[in-house]
Design an enzyme around this catalytic site. Structure first.
Site, mmCIF file in Angstrom:
data_model
loop_
_atom_site.group_PDB
_atom_site.id
_atom_site.type_symbol
_atom_site.label_atom_id
_atom_site.label_comp_id
_atom_site.label_asym_id
_atom_site.label_seq_id
_atom_site.Cartn_x
_atom_site.Cartn_y
_atom_site.Cartn_z
ATOM 1 N N HIS A 179 53.742 34.210 24.173
ATOM 2 C CA HIS A 179 53.658 34.461 22.730
ATOM 3 C C HIS A 179 54.034 35.885 22.326
ATOM 4 O O HIS A 179 54.599 36.106 21.267
ATOM 5 C CB HIS A 179 52.254 34.122 22.209
ATOM 6 N N ASP A 180 53.737 36.866 23.159
ATOM 7 C CA ASP A 180 54.019 38.261 22.796
ATOM 8 C C ASP A 180 55.161 38.864 23.606
ATOM 9 O O ASP A 180 55.322 40.088 23.632
ATOM 10 C CB ASP A 180 52.762 39.122 22.979
ATOM 11 N N LYS A 191 57.484 41.769 22.512
ATOM 12 C CA LYS A 191 57.074 43.175 22.450
ATOM 13 C C LYS A 191 57.797 44.034 23.478
ATOM 14 O O LYS A 191 57.690 45.273 23.422
ATOM 15 C CB LYS A 191 55.560 43.285 22.631
ATOM 16 N N HIS A 245 58.707 41.532 16.765
ATOM 17 C CA HIS A 245 58.504 40.962 18.107
ATOM 18 C C HIS A 245 58.490 39.445 18.104
ATOM 19 O O HIS A 245 58.794 38.817 19.125
ATOM 20 C CB HIS A 245 57.209 41.511 18.734
#
Length: 324
Positions: free
Chosen positions: A190-191, A194, A219
């Site tokens: 999900h991240d 970044k 992001h």
């Protein structure tokens, strides 16, 4: 010279003889879907013939496969479409192997007891190989998420925690096995976007200014693009990566989706992602208590979050069914 009596050939008897001696598992069923015959290969593998009281094959099925198999079979019988499903069958030693079972409806019946004919083929080695490949992919995906945590030092353990919470909530909501798999993949990644954010912004200990907030918000789209480039991430997981910061009221990012226009897995994940962020200590905040975090989720239901997802999450939390 005496006349020779004509030789008659019993095609039906010969057909049954051939079916009985085929080295693959074969079956027939009547118009109602009740199996009417299984050949010797089926009986030798399962040790069963005539024991079932339902459609005729349930006694050999793995317990977890009974309900989905019968649902597919009933639909095939009702609509007369080809039957195709994978399930596990028990052998005489009590061991289960994977088979693919295919059936076809006969348009012109010769025998009223035979409206369906089908095969049952062993695919266990293929399924084992697929499962091993799937586990390897999941391990690689998890490694990507954990690698990001090494860089983003304030979120240690976040990826595993939110993935576990998301799966628990998904199970409670009755999501299918394939959808739960998509949820797991999307949660782990999900991240991942970044990685495109500068250290000055990602590692800043204090509040972000407007320009930095714009940068951090990129992001979600970057994460979708990165995950898509892997080539094997399912669409539903990509949607979670892109849309897990959308808000129920339309004030989120990147696409300002509103309500049920937000993909369901993104709506589910937004709740567990925020909850974990609230109850975790960060350099710029103390950890909230579970009660404080629950109150915040409840207050934001219908604004930031899908109220159905919040209600389901809080119910599990109240019943102590979520991981600590």
């Amino acid at each position: 010279m005496p006349e020779l009596e004509p030789v008659t050939f019993d095609y039906k008897k010969e057909y049954k003889r051939l079916v009985e001696n085929m080295p693959v598992m074969l079956w027939t069923a009547d118009a109602t879907g009740q199996w009417t015959h299984v050949n010797r290969s089926w009986v030798e593998y399962t040790g069963l013939i005539g024991e079932s009281t339902g459609f005729g094959f349930e006694a050999a099925l793995h317990p977890d496969d009974v309900a989905p198999t019968l649902e597919v079979w009933r639909n095939a019988v009702a609509t007369e479409v080809a039957y195709n499903i994978e399930y596990r069958l028990r052998d005489t030693g009590g061991n289960y192997r994977w088979f693919v079972v295919r059936g076809r409806h006969l348009i012109h019946d010769i025998d009223p007891s035979v409206s369906w004919v089908g095969t049952c083929s062993d695919i266990n080695d293929q399924k084992v190989a697929e499962d091993e490949a799937k586990l390897a992919r999941i391990a690689a995906i998890r490694a990507l998420g954990l690698a990001l945590e090494v860089r983003d030092r304030e979120t240690s353990g976040h990826t595993d925690r939110v993935t576990r919470l998301a799966e628990e909530l998904g199970l409670a909501l009755g999501l299918s096995a394939s959808t739960l798999e998509d949820l797991k993949v999307g949660s782990l990644l999900h991240d991942i976007g970044k990685i495109s954010i500068s250290d000055a912004v990602l590692l800043k200990p204090g509040p972000l200014d407007a320009a930095e907030r714009i940068q951090i918000n990129t992001h979600a789209v970057a994460g979708e693009q990165f995950a898509a480039a892997l080539g094997f991430i399912p669409p539903a997981a990509l949607q979670l990566v892109r849309h897990h910061h959308e808000r129920w009221d339309g004030a989120g990012y990147p696409d300002h989706l509103r309500g049920e226009a937000i993909p369901v897995l993104a709506r589910l994940f937004a709740v567990v992602d925020t909850y974990d962020a609230l109850v975790s200590e960060r350099p710029y905040k103390s950890a909230w208590s579970r009660q404080e975090a629950e109150a915040e989720l409840s207050q934001q239901a219908g604004q930031q979050f899908d109220p159905v997802m919040v209600q389901a999450f809080l119910r599990l939390e109240a019943e102590n069914l979520l991981s600590a």
